[in-house]
Design an enzyme around this catalytic site. Structure first.
Site, PDB file in Angstrom:
ATOM      1  N   HIS A 153      -0.683   5.912  -5.309  1.00  0.00           N
ATOM      2  CA  HIS A 153       0.063   4.807  -4.750  1.00  0.00           C
ATOM      3  C   HIS A 153       0.485   5.464  -3.509  1.00  0.00           C
ATOM      4  CE1 HIS A 153       1.207   2.571  -8.621  1.00  0.00           C
ATOM      5  NE2 HIS A 153       0.050   2.447  -8.135  1.00  0.00           N
TER       6      HIS A 153
ATOM      7  N   CYS B 141     -20.567  -2.048  -7.945  1.00  0.00           N
ATOM      8  CA  CYS B 141     -19.025  -1.890  -7.834  1.00  0.00           C
ATOM      9  C   CYS B 141     -18.552  -0.290  -7.834  1.00  0.00           C
ATOM     10  CB  CYS B 141     -18.446  -2.524  -9.297  1.00  0.00           C
ATOM     11  SG  CYS B 141     -18.886  -1.974 -10.847  1.00  0.00           S
TER      12      CYS B 141
END
Length: 756
Positions: A370, A683
Site C-alpha cells: 500500500h 493478465c
C-alpha cells in the site's frame, strides 16, 4: 506428560519470568533461572536460549539440561542445524524425532544425543531475529499447537531482555562498514519511478516495553479498548485531512487501511494474548509477531505485503497505549527529505509533509504494498529491498533515490548530484506526459485498438478503473478478503463485498478469479500441511474440487452479487480439461439453484480459465469447446515452463520471457484461440512491462490486464507503436535458438521511436 495451555498456567509462568527479569543479580544468573522455570512449566528435560552475536552466529547463552560447559562455547551459524534453521527462517519448528531431520547438527559438547524431540521458536523483536528459544525431551513427544503458542509468548517476553543490551552490547550488533562515510551505490529493486534527492530521515518506530506481564487482564483490556477508540478517531481525522480529493484512490487506500483497523478478529487476538497474562502493549507485540510469521510464508508479494498494514496499525496502537507522540518531529523534517525505513504502512507515509518528501527507501517490501501504491500516486520515487541500508545510512546523509533503475546513492559526490539533477528535470516532464496519456485511448499508430484492463485485489485497486480510460478489471483476486479475516466469510459477507466491487467498477466488466488459496497462501482458520513445493501443490482449483462446498458458496455469492449485471468467472490453476468441466458443473448447479429460488439472475454469464499450467496448452483445442474466454497467467506459466521458482532470488533473471521459446508457445495459444473464436488476454506481470507488452501485441494479443501503476507507460507505448512492421520483425525471431532477444527488441523499439 504435557504442558498445559491453561491461561492461568501461562500467566503463572510469565509472572515467574517477570519476577526473575526484575530481580537482582547478573543478567546471566537471571537467564539461568529463566531456562529452569521454562523447562519446569513446559515439562521438558531441556530448555536452551541461543542469542545472535555479530557475524551471524548463534551462541548458547543459557541451558537447563544440556552440559553447563557448553554455555558460551557452542555456536551455530545462521542456517546451521535445527536452531540455525529456526533463526534463518524466522519460523517455529516442532519435531517428535529431531535427530532424523536432515538439518540436525549434533554437537557432542552439549550432550544432547539422548534427546529425541525438539520444539524451538525465534526470539523476535521489530521483525528481527535476536535469538532462538528451544525445549527438548528424551521421548518422541508430539508438541501441540497450544504448547508452541506458549513458547512463542515466552520468547516475545524474552526479546525485551535480549534487546535491552544486558546480554550483548548493542554496539556489537551494529553492522561494521569500513566505508560508512564514503560515497556508495547500493542496488535495490525498482518499486516506484522517479528520482528523489534529499537528506535521509530514518523511520524506525521502536517501543521499549518496560512491562510485559500483567496481573489484571480486565484493566489491560480496558486500556486496549480506550487505545483502539483513540486510534480510530485519529485515523478518521487523518482521512478527513488527507490532501486528496474525496473518493479518489488515495482516500480508498486509507479506507482499506481503516478496514484493517476495525477488524474485530485482530482485536480479539490481542485480547486473547492479554488473557494469557501479557500487558496490552506486549499483547500487541505478540499478535504482530504472529501475523508477520504467518504471512511471511506466502510467496505472493501482493498478499505478503498486506501484513504491513498491520505493522503500521500496531505502531499506532502502541503509541496510543504508551502515550507517546509520533516517532518523528515534523518541525525537524528537512526541506528535502528522503525517508529510509525497514517497511512502512500507508498512513505512516502520510505522517510526513508531502511538500518536503522527495523519496522513500525500504530495506524490505514489494511493489504491491500500500505504501508503494500511495507513493506512486503522489509521484514519490521508491526503491525497495535495499540490503543493509539501515546500517549504512545516518540521519541527515545526502541520498539519491533512483526509482527508475532501482538503486540508491549515499553521500554522492558533486558530479553524480549534477547528473541526477538533470535527469530529475527530464523525469518531471515524463511523469506529466504519463498523467496525460492515462486518459487517452489505447490505440496504436496504425489504428489497432488494444484492450487495457487492470489487475485488482482490493477495493482500492478498483478505483483506478474510473480514473482512466480503461476497459475494466481483467483479474480480480477474490482470495484477499478471505486472507485478512479470522473466519471464513459466509455467503452474505461475500455478496456484500462483490457488490461493492461492481459498484466501484461503475459498469465496467469485472473478471472474478475464484479462490486461489492453499499452497503458500494459508488461511488463518485452516489447518494445512507443510508442502515441499507449495506453488505446485494443493492450491486453487485443486482445493476447490476437493472441498466443493467452498467453491459452491463463492459461486452462490457471485451469482447473487451480479444480479442484473454481467458475470465473468475465471478458474485458476487448471491442469486439465476435466478440472474445468467439474468447476463448470458446480457453477451450473448453483446457477440452477438461484433460478429455482426466483432470484434476480446475472444479465449474462461467461466462464473462463486462467492458463498457467503448461499441460493445459496441449489440451487447448478440447478445452476451447467449453470455455468462453482464456486469460494467460504469465507469472506461473513461465515459472512452470522453465521449472524456475520466481520467488527465488538466485533464479531471478535466469530465464527470460523475451525468448523465441516463449514466443512459439504464445503464438500456438493465439492460433488455437483464434481457430475456436475464443477471446484471449494476458493478465500476468509480462503485460505490465512496456517492452514485454509491445512484444505481446506484436505476437497478436489484443487484450492486456496490467498493474494499475503501469497504465501510463503501457498506454504511451501503445500509442507510439506501429503494429505491422513489428509483427514481421517478430516472425523472423520465432525459430531462433537464443536464450533471450531482449536487447534486440530494445534496439528495435529505439530505432522505431516506440516508448518501450
Amino acid at each position: 506428560m504435557r504442558a498445559t495451555s491453561n491461561p492461568k498456567t501461562l500467566r503463572r509462568l510469565l509472572s515467574r519470568i517477570r519476577d526473575v527479569m526484575a530481580g537482582t543479580g547478573t543478567a546471566q544468573a537471571r537467564l539461568d533461572l529463566i531456562v529452569s522455570a521454562i523447562a519446569g512449566d513446559m515439562v521438558a528435560e531441556v530448555c536452551s536460549i541461543y542469542v545472535l552475536r555479530p557475524g551471524e552466529v548463534l551462541e548458547l547463552f543459557a541451558t537447563e539440561g544440556l552440559k553447563a560447559t557448553a554455555v558460551h562455547q557452542t555456536r551455530l551459524r545462521i542456517g546451521e542445524g535445527l536452531v540455525g534453521n529456526i533463526a534463518a527462517q524466522a519460523q517455529p519448528l516442532a519435531l517428535a524425532d529431531a535427530q532424523s531431520h536432515p538439518q540436525f547438527a549434533f554437537r557432542p559438547e552439549t550432550g544432547e544425543e539422548i534427546y529425541q524431540s525438539l520444539m524451538g521458536v525465534p526470539i523476535l523483536r521489530d521483525g528481527r531475529v535476536l535469538g532462538v528459544l528451544v525445549v527438548q525431551n528424551r521421548t518422541h513427544r508430539r508438541y501441540t499447537d497450544e504448547e508452541l503458542e506458549v513458547l512463542q509468548t515466552v520468547a516475545m517476553v524474552l526479546a525485551e531482555m535480549v534487546a535491552g543490551g544486558e546480554l550483548v552490547n548493542r554496539d556489537e550488533l551494529l553492522h561494521a562498514d569500513s566505508n560508512a562515510l564514503l560515497p556508495s551505490r547500493i542496488a535495490g529493486t525498482k518499486f516506484g519511478d522517479g528520482i528523489g534527492i534529499g537528506a535521509a530521515v530514518l523511520h524506525q518506530p521502536q517501543f521499549v516495553l518496560s512491562k510485559t506481564v500483567a496481573d489484571d487482564p480486565v484493566s489491560e483490556r480496558k486500556r486496549l479498548h480506550n487505545a483502539l477508540s483513540d486510534m480510530h478517531g485519529a485515523l478518521d481525522k487523518m482521512l478527513s485531512a488527507a490532501p486528496f480529493k474525496a473518493g479518489g484512490e488515495h482516500a480508498e487506500i486509507l479506507e482499506a487501511y481503516r478496514m484493517f483497523a476495525l477488524d474485530t478478529g485482530w482485536a480479539s487476538r490481542i485480547e486473547e494474548a492479554i488473557d494469557s497474562g501479557l500487558t496490552a502493549e506486549a499483547a500487541v507485540q505478540k499478535v504482530r509477531n504472529d501475523i508477520r510469521t504467518r504471512m511471511s510464508q506466502v510467496a505472493d508479494d501482493y498478499l505478503r505485503e498486506r501484513v504491513q498494514d498491520f505493522e503500521d496499525l500496531a505502531n499506532r496502537l502502541m503509541q496510543h497505549l504508551m502515550g507517546v507522540p509520533n516517532v518523528f518531529d515534523k518541525a525537524r523534517l528537512p526541506e528535502n527529505a528522503v525517508v529510509v525505513a525497514r517497511t512502512m504502512g500507508p498512513a505512516e507515509l502520510l505522517d510526513y509533509d508531502r511538500e518536503r518528501l522527495r523519496g522513500v527507501v525500504l530495506a524490505e517490501g514489494s511493489a504491491t504494498s500500500h505504501v508503494v501504491i500511495l507513493a506512486s500516486a503522489l509521484n514519490i520515487p521508491v526503491v525497495g529491498r535495499v540490503k543493509a541500508i539501515l546500517e549504512r545510512v545516518g540521519d541527515g546523509d545526502q541520498i539519491i533515490v533512483d526509482g527508475d533503475n532501482g538503486q540508491v546513492f549515499l553521500r554522492p559526490d558533486q558530479d553524480v548530484l549534477e547528473a541526477f539533477n538533470e535527469s530529475q528535470a527530464q523525469q518531471a516532464d515524463r511523469q506529466a506526459y504519463y498523467a496525460e496519456v492515462r486518459n487517452e485511448p489505447a490505440v496504436t499508430r496504425d489504428g489497432t485498438r488494444i484492450g487495457v484492463q487492470i489487475n485488482a485485489g482490493l477495493l482500492l485497486d478498483v478505483g483506478h478503473v474510473k480514473e482512466s480510460d480503461l476497459d475494466g478489471i481483467g483479474l480480480y483476486r477474490t482470495e484477499i478478503p478471505f486472507m485478512v479475516r479470522q473466519h471464513y466469510p459466509d455467503v452474505p459477507e461475500q455478496v456484500e463485498f462483490y457488490r461493492k466491487v461492481y459498484e466501484l467498477a461503475a459498469g465496467k466488466p469485472v473478471t472474478f478469479r475464484t479462490l486461489d488459496v492453499g499452497g503458500d497462501k494459508i488461511l488463518p482458520y485452516w489447518d494445512s500441511a507443510e508442502e515441499e513445493n507449495p506453488a505446485m501443490g494443493w492450491r486453487a482449483m485443486r482445493v476447490a474440487l476437493d472441498r466443493p462446498a467452498l467453491l459452491r458458496q463463492q459461486i452462490r455469492a457471485l451469482v447473487r452479487a451480479a444480479a442484473g449485471q454481467d458475470l465473468r468467472v475465471m478458474f485458476p490453476m487448471v491442469a486439465e480439461v476435466a478440472e474445468f468441466r467439474k468447476g463448470r458443473q458446480l457453477f451450473e448447479m448453483e446457477y440452477a439453484r438461484a433460478q429455482a429460488a426466483g432470484a434476480v439472475l446475472p444479465r449474462s454469464v461467461a466462464l473462463g480459465v486462467m492458463l498457467e499450467v503448461p499441460s493445459l496448452v496441449f489440451q487447448l483445442p478440447a478445452l476451447l469447446n467449453d470455455v468462453d474466454f482464456v486469460s494467460v497467467g504469465s507469472n506461473d506459466l513461465f515459472q512452470f515452463l522453465f521449472a524456475s521458482d520466481r520467488g527465488n532470488p538466485q533464479m531471478s533473471g535466469r530465464y527470460d520471457p523475451l525468448s523465441p521459446l516463449v514466443f512459439r508457445l504464445l503464438t500456438q495459444v493465439l492460433a488455437d484461440c483464434r481457430a475456436a473464436d475464443v477471446p484471449v488476454a494476458v493478465c500476468g506481470e509480462m503485460a505490465s512491462r512496456p517492452l514485454e507488452a509491445m512484444t505481446l501485441i506484436g505476437l497478436g494479443f489484443r487484450a492486456l490486464s496490467i498493474s494499475p501503476s503501469t497504465v501510463g507507460p503501457i498506454k504511451a507505448m501503445i500509442r507510439s507503436l506501429p503494429v505491422p512492421p513489428l509483427q514481421a520483425f517478430l516472425d523472423s525471431l520465432l525459430d531462433g535458438p537464443q536464450h533471450s532477444v531482449r536487447e534486440t527488441l530494445k534496439a528495435y523499439a529505439r530505432d522505431h521511436g516506440i516508448e518501450a
